[in-house]
Scaffold this motif. Structure first.
Motif, short mmCIF file in Angstrom:
data_model
loop_
_atom_site.label_atom_id
_atom_site.label_comp_id
_atom_site.label_asym_id
_atom_site.label_seq_id
_atom_site.Cartn_x
_atom_site.Cartn_y
_atom_site.Cartn_z
N UNK A 276 0.82 -1.71 -0.06
CA UNK A 276 0.26 0.26 -0.16
C UNK A 276 1.13 1.34 0.06
N UNK A 277 0.00 2.11 0.53
CA UNK A 277 1.44 3.56 0.54
C UNK A 277 1.27 4.37 -1.00
N UNK A 278 0.86 3.64 -2.23
CA UNK A 278 1.72 4.36 -3.41
C UNK A 278 0.82 3.44 -4.40
N UNK A 279 0.14 4.19 -5.37
CA UNK A 279 -0.72 3.51 -6.55
C UNK A 279 0.39 2.48 -6.95
N UNK A 280 1.83 2.67 -6.93
CA UNK A 280 2.53 2.14 -8.10
C UNK A 280 3.02 0.58 -6.87
N UNK A 281 3.23 0.82 -5.72
CA UNK A 281 3.26 -0.22 -4.88
C UNK A 281 1.92 -1.54 -4.81
N UNK A 282 0.48 -0.47 -5.05
CA UNK A 282 -0.96 -1.52 -5.62
C UNK A 282 -0.19 -2.24 -6.77
N UNK A 283 -0.08 -1.88 -7.65
CA UNK A 283 0.09 -2.33 -8.81
C UNK A 283 0.79 -3.16 -8.33
N UNK A 284 2.25 -3.33 -8.21
CA UNK A 284 2.77 -4.34 -8.07
C UNK A 284 2.23 -5.83 -7.40
N UNK A 285 1.53 -5.36 -6.02
CA UNK A 285 1.21 -6.23 -5.06
C UNK A 285 0.42 -7.08 -6.37
N UNK A 286 -0.91 -6.43 -6.91
CA UNK A 286 -1.37 -7.06 -7.83
C UNK A 286 -0.74 -7.91 -8.92
N UNK A 287 0.23 -7.27 -9.52
CA UNK A 287 0.98 -8.66 -10.61
C UNK A 287 1.43 -9.33 -9.58
N UNK A 288 2.09 -9.87 -8.58
CA UNK A 288 2.89 -10.46 -7.45
C UNK A 288 1.62 -11.65 -7.20
N UNK A 289 0.38 -11.05 -7.08
CA UNK A 289 -0.72 -11.77 -6.48
C UNK A 289 -0.94 -12.56 -7.79
N UNK A 290 -1.33 -11.71 -8.53
CA UNK A 290 -1.66 -12.25 -10.06
C UNK A 290 -0.71 -13.79 -10.92
N UNK A 291 0.95 -13.48 -10.27
CA UNK A 291 1.65 -14.13 -10.49
C UNK A 291 1.69 -15.49 -9.69
N UNK A 292 1.42 -15.42 -8.40
CA UNK A 292 1.76 -17.06 -8.05
C UNK A 292 -0.09 -17.29 -8.00
N UNK A 293 -0.87 -16.33 -8.11
CA UNK A 293 -2.18 -17.89 -8.88
C UNK A 293 -2.08 -18.36 -9.61
N UNK A 294 -1.23 -17.77 -11.02
CA UNK A 294 -1.13 -18.31 -12.38
C UNK A 294 0.51 -19.89 -11.82
N UNK A 295 1.08 -19.50 -10.84
CA UNK A 295 2.29 -20.65 -10.57
C UNK A 295 1.07 -21.70 -9.77
N UNK A 296 0.15 -20.90 -8.80
CA UNK A 296 -0.44 -21.79 -8.13
C UNK A 296 -1.17 -23.07 -8.83
N UNK A 297 -2.17 -22.40 -10.14
CA UNK A 297 -2.96 -22.92 -11.01
C UNK A 297 -1.81 -23.95 -12.08
N UNK A 298 -0.29 -23.27 -12.28
CA UNK A 298 -0.15 -24.04 -13.19
C UNK A 298 0.31 -25.53 -11.85
N UNK A 299 1.01 -25.43 -10.93
CA UNK A 299 1.55 -26.12 -10.01
C UNK A 299 0.89 -27.25 -9.94
N UNK A 300 -1.00 -26.99 -9.58
CA UNK A 300 -1.82 -27.99 -9.66
C UNK A 300 -2.30 -28.63 -11.27
#
Length: 341
Positions: free
Chosen positions: A295-319
């Protein structure tokens, strides 16, 4: 070196530089205040000495002018001349001295006995007569009079008649406010004292003097007297104390500002960076369900959203990979069973 350490070092350097700038700036200002006060006292002493010098010259010019009048050379009418002079001036006594140095007449605020004793005396060896007979308008050294508890000076001037030296006019004047020191009164006050001295003798003193003062002395050119101005440093010390408090508050404000900036920067940048590093460490450990919240900045929110999207994709691929592995394992068992049969 970690980013956190580098950031702490930079903040310390900024704090040191800004604190030094505040401290140095106020130190320069304090020195300037002290210097300005001394310059003011020096200017006051110089102006006072010049003013007193101008007053002395004015008195000399007046006596010289009176001695240059035609009536001054008429010693047979000196009684009327001296009486008019004393009555119409601030001089309290005057003498007529002939060219031989003998007092021929004496009038003024003196007793009759003193007048009678003085007339006929030869005073040619006295400086005020000798210098006047040499053609100089002369101011004597101050003399203390016990009867009046005052100092006086004798101002003498030569008397000429058709360029022939006839004698000298010697006039006596008390050293007081209305004759010499009237212009010095405004200089003195509650925080300033002015003193006029001749050698060890104090001719004039007015104002209060404290223990802690700025003292400046100047010489009166026409007489050699010394004008001393003493200014109380109490107000200056108080002002310097206030500046010292302002200096401390300024440095404290700088430190608080830098610390506040450091806390804000840590919360907006370093803390988010550490969370991001923790997320990458979780991914390396195979924890694909790790969720990152920045949080605390729009850029950090975009990074967290991208990271979470990456982990979701990796989790799906792992499954999906696990499911394929299970299917291959089942197929492998069936194949081996068929081969044995």
């Amino acid at each position: 070196m970690k980013l956190r350490t580098k950031f702490a070092v930079v903040l310390l350097l900024i704090t040191a530089v800004l604190s030094g700038a505040v401290y140095g700036g106020l130190e320069v200002y304090k020195d300037r205040v002290v210097e300005q006060n001394r310059e003011d006292v020096e200017e006051t002493a110089t102006l006072s000495a010049r003013q007193l010098d101008a007053t002395v010259e004015d008195r000399k010019d007046f006596v010289g002018f009176v001695a240059s009048r035609p009536d001054a050379a008429r010693f047979n009418r000196s009684d009327r001349f001296l009486t008019e002079f004393v009555d119409n001036s601030r001089f309290f006594a005057a003498q007529m001295v002939d060219a031989n140095g003998t007092i021929v007449d004496f009038h003024g605020d003196v007793t009759q006995d003193v007048q009678q004793e003085s007339i006929g005396l030869n005073v040619g060896d006295r400086p005020y007569v000798a210098n006047a007979l040499d053609g100089e308008v002369f101011v004597s050294e101050p003399e203390y009079v016990n009867a009046t508890d005052q100092y006086l000076v004798i101002i003498s001037a030569p008397i000429f008649d058709d360029r022939e030296l006839k004698g000298a006019l010697a006039t006596a004047l008390y050293l007081e406010d209305r004759t010499f020191f009237g212009g010095l009164a405004p200089v003195s006050g509650d925080d300033q004292q002015v003193t006029v001295s001749a050698g060890q003798d104090t001719l004039y003193q007015r104002g209060e003097r404290s223990d802690d003062v700025i003292e400046v002395s100047r010489t009166v050119e026409s007489t050699g007297w010394t004008v001393t101005v003493d200014r109380d440093r109490t107000n200056l010390v108080d002002q310097l104390g206030q500046l010292a408090i302002a200096q401390g508050l300024g440095i404290l404000l700088v430190m608080l500002s830098v610390v506040s900036f450091g806390v804000w920067e840590y919360r907006t940048t370093l803390a988010q960076t550490e969370k991001l590093l923790e997320g990458f460490s979780a991914l390396q450990a195979g924890s694909f369900d790790h969720e990152l919240t920045l949080a605390n900045a729009e850029e950090w929110e975009q990074i967290s959203d991208g990271f979470n999207a990456l982990t979701t994709g990796l989790a799906s691929r792992e499954s999906e990979i696990r499911k394929r592995g299970q299917r291959l394992e089942v197929l492998n068992r069936v194949l081996r069973h068929n081969l044995r049969n």
